[in-house]
Design a protein around this motif. Structure first.
Motif, short mmCIF file in Angstrom:
data_model
loop_
_atom_site.label_atom_id
_atom_site.label_comp_id
_atom_site.label_asym_id
_atom_site.label_seq_id
_atom_site.Cartn_x
_atom_site.Cartn_y
_atom_site.Cartn_z
N HIS A 77 0.84 -1.20 0.00
CA HIS A 77 0.00 0.00 0.00
C HIS A 77 0.87 1.25 0.00
CE1 HIS A 77 -3.11 2.86 1.17
NE2 HIS A 77 -4.02 1.91 0.94
N ALA A 78 0.35 2.33 -0.58
CA ALA A 78 1.07 3.60 -0.60
C ALA A 78 1.34 4.12 0.81
CB ALA A 78 0.28 4.63 -1.41
N ASP A 121 10.91 -1.44 -3.77
CA ASP A 121 10.19 -0.84 -4.89
C ASP A 121 10.92 -1.10 -6.22
OD1 ASP A 121 9.02 0.92 -6.76
OD2 ASP A 121 8.51 2.37 -5.18
N GLY A 179 0.67 -1.36 -11.49
CA GLY A 179 0.30 -0.19 -12.28
C GLY A 179 -0.88 0.57 -11.70
N ILE A 180 -0.93 0.63 -10.39
CA ILE A 180 -2.02 1.32 -9.69
C ILE A 180 -1.42 2.47 -8.88
CG2 ILE A 180 -3.89 1.05 -7.99
CD1 ILE A 180 -3.96 -1.94 -8.81
N SER A 181 -2.09 3.60 -8.85
CA SER A 181 -1.50 4.81 -8.27
C SER A 181 -1.18 4.69 -6.79
CB SER A 181 -2.43 6.01 -8.50
OG SER A 181 -3.67 5.81 -7.82
N ASN A 182 -1.93 3.87 -6.06
CA ASN A 182 -1.70 3.79 -4.61
C ASN A 182 -1.08 2.48 -4.17
OD1 ASN A 182 -3.90 2.18 -5.07
ND2 ASN A 182 -5.21 3.08 -3.47
N ALA A 189 5.16 -0.42 -6.71
CA ALA A 189 5.42 -1.31 -7.85
C ALA A 189 6.15 -2.56 -7.40
CB ALA A 189 6.23 -0.57 -8.91
#
Length: 414
Positions: A231-232, A241, A276-279, A282
């Protein structure tokens, strides 16, 4: 009044050539997007059928080989002088890459046929299939198969992103030909390819014509960094990462290139980030590294540097890495006799020229395995290519056409 220029005993009309170039190179052009002419797509088939129509109007004998290359012959003689390039395009590409060489070759055949000039050599025009490698990877499939460098079963088994094999598309296109027409069985004595430079050197220096001495070596790798998603909200110091590792490597490769001057060019042209999700941090990055140089030793050094850098970055970021070679092309040096004839043709026509390396791969690479081969370059405005903004002015297109004609006439005397 239509302007007619003479090269030796042959007259040629720049106006008629440019009109035909605009027509043929416009097939598949989509405003705002660029060229939609992938190999053996509907538009590629359309433009090739129009090419055949024009060739047959000249009385040319038109053949297809196992790769679906179009091979057209006019004249007599035991040996042939071949010209050619390709009509397929990258997605959203320009109107000049490849198509210019084919259409200029067509115009040269037309002019020599109309002149009634009796030549020692037959003239051959070749439109190579799937040069770009945009639909079936790797590139240069048509020239690779017809010259015997690539195996038929390998080429035929390749699939595009929709799962269609090269063989299936070839049969459906109507261009499936005979192995008896493969060029390695009866190679032309000479092969000359006219092309836009796809680089900035000629345009930047104000030189009319480039005379390639060869094509640089090319190595393409696929590299993967595998980290841990999260999670972000995860503290940065705790992360593994994959995207950060990728970013560090990209910068190191750029620095390596800059340190070597212009002796090597390294490109990361594709990267897939997962999830590939903003929050979400990677967890996985798969990307390509394209290395090009005329110095094979420097390519070895660059590959070693990339692997060592991947190892260091992976340790720093707590990720794993792996890599493999997708494709490679050894450095090609063109025939000195043909290079000299191209240079002499430029000077006799009053054009400035310079010898140079081609940093892009071309069908001339594989043709050099079976024929005495050379190339002719004209400037690309601002060095732009493989995009819809690709452009070469009419005056430069005509200069290249005249150098091609002059080169063929001079080669015929050898």
């Amino acid at each position: 009044m239509i302007l007619v220029l003479r090269v030796g005993d042959v007259s040629i009309s720049p106006e008629e050539f440019l009109e035909n170039f605009r027509y043929l190179s416009g097939i598949g052009w989509v405003e705002g997007y660029g060229m939609d002419r992938l190999a053996l797509s509907e538009n590629h088939v359309r433009v090739r059928r129009e090419l055949i129509k024009q060739l047959e109007s000249l009385g040319a004998e038109v053949r297809f080989d196992e790769a679906g290359n179009i091979i057209a012959i006019i004249g007599e003689g035991d040996e042939a002088i071949a010209v050619g390039s390709h009509l397929d395009s990258v997605p959203g590409g320009g109107r000049f890459d490849g198509a210019y060489g084919v259409i200029a070759g067509l115009e040269v055949l037309r002019a020599i046929r109309k002149s009634g000039l009796r030549m020692k050599h037959k003239l051959m025009l070749v439109d190579f299939n799937n040069e770009e490698g945009s639909r079936w990877f790797p590139p240069l499939l048509g020239s690779g198969l017809t010259t015997g460098v690539l195996d038929k079963s390998y080429v035929y088994s390749l699939r595009d992103k929709h799962g269609t094999t090269f063989e299936e598309a070839l049969r459906n296109s109507g261009f499936m030909g005979s192995g008896a027409n493969n060029l390695y069985l009866n190679p032309p004595r000479f092969y000359v390819e006219l092309h836009v430079e796809q680089g900035p050197e000629l345009y930047r220096e104000g030189v009319d014509i480039g005379v390639p001495v060869g094509v640089v070596g090319i190595r393409v790798f696929e590299v993967r960094f595998k980290g841990v998603g999260g999670h972000a909200a995860t503290p940065v110091a705790w992360r593994r990462d994959a995207l950060v590792a990728f970013s560090k490597l990209a910068l190191r490769l750029r620095e390596f290139s800059l340190l070597k001057g212009d002796r090597i060019r390294i490109t990361i042209g594709r990267a897939l980030v997962k999830p590939g999700i903003s929050n979400v941090v990677a967890r996985d990055v798969v990307f390509t590294v394209d290395m090009r140089s005329y110095d094979e030793g420097l390519l070895d050094e660059a590959e070693k540097y990339m692997v060592n850098s991947c190892t260091l970055v992976a340790e720093e970021e707590g990720v794993e890495f792996s890599y493999g070679k997708l494709w490679s092309l050894g450095r090609t040096v063109f025939d000195r006799d043909v290079v000299n004839v191209v240079r002499e043709s430029c000077l006799e026509l009053g054009y400035s020229c310079r010898e140079m390396w081609s940093w892009a791969g071309h069908d001339a690479v594989y043709m050099s395995r079976i024929s005495k081969t050379g190339m002719i370059f004209v400037p690309s405005v601002n060095g732009i290519s493989h995009t819809k903004e690709e452009y070469t002015g009419d005056e430069d297109l005509v200069k290249g056409l005249l150098v091609l004609l002059k080169t063929i006439l001079k080669l015929d005397t050898l």
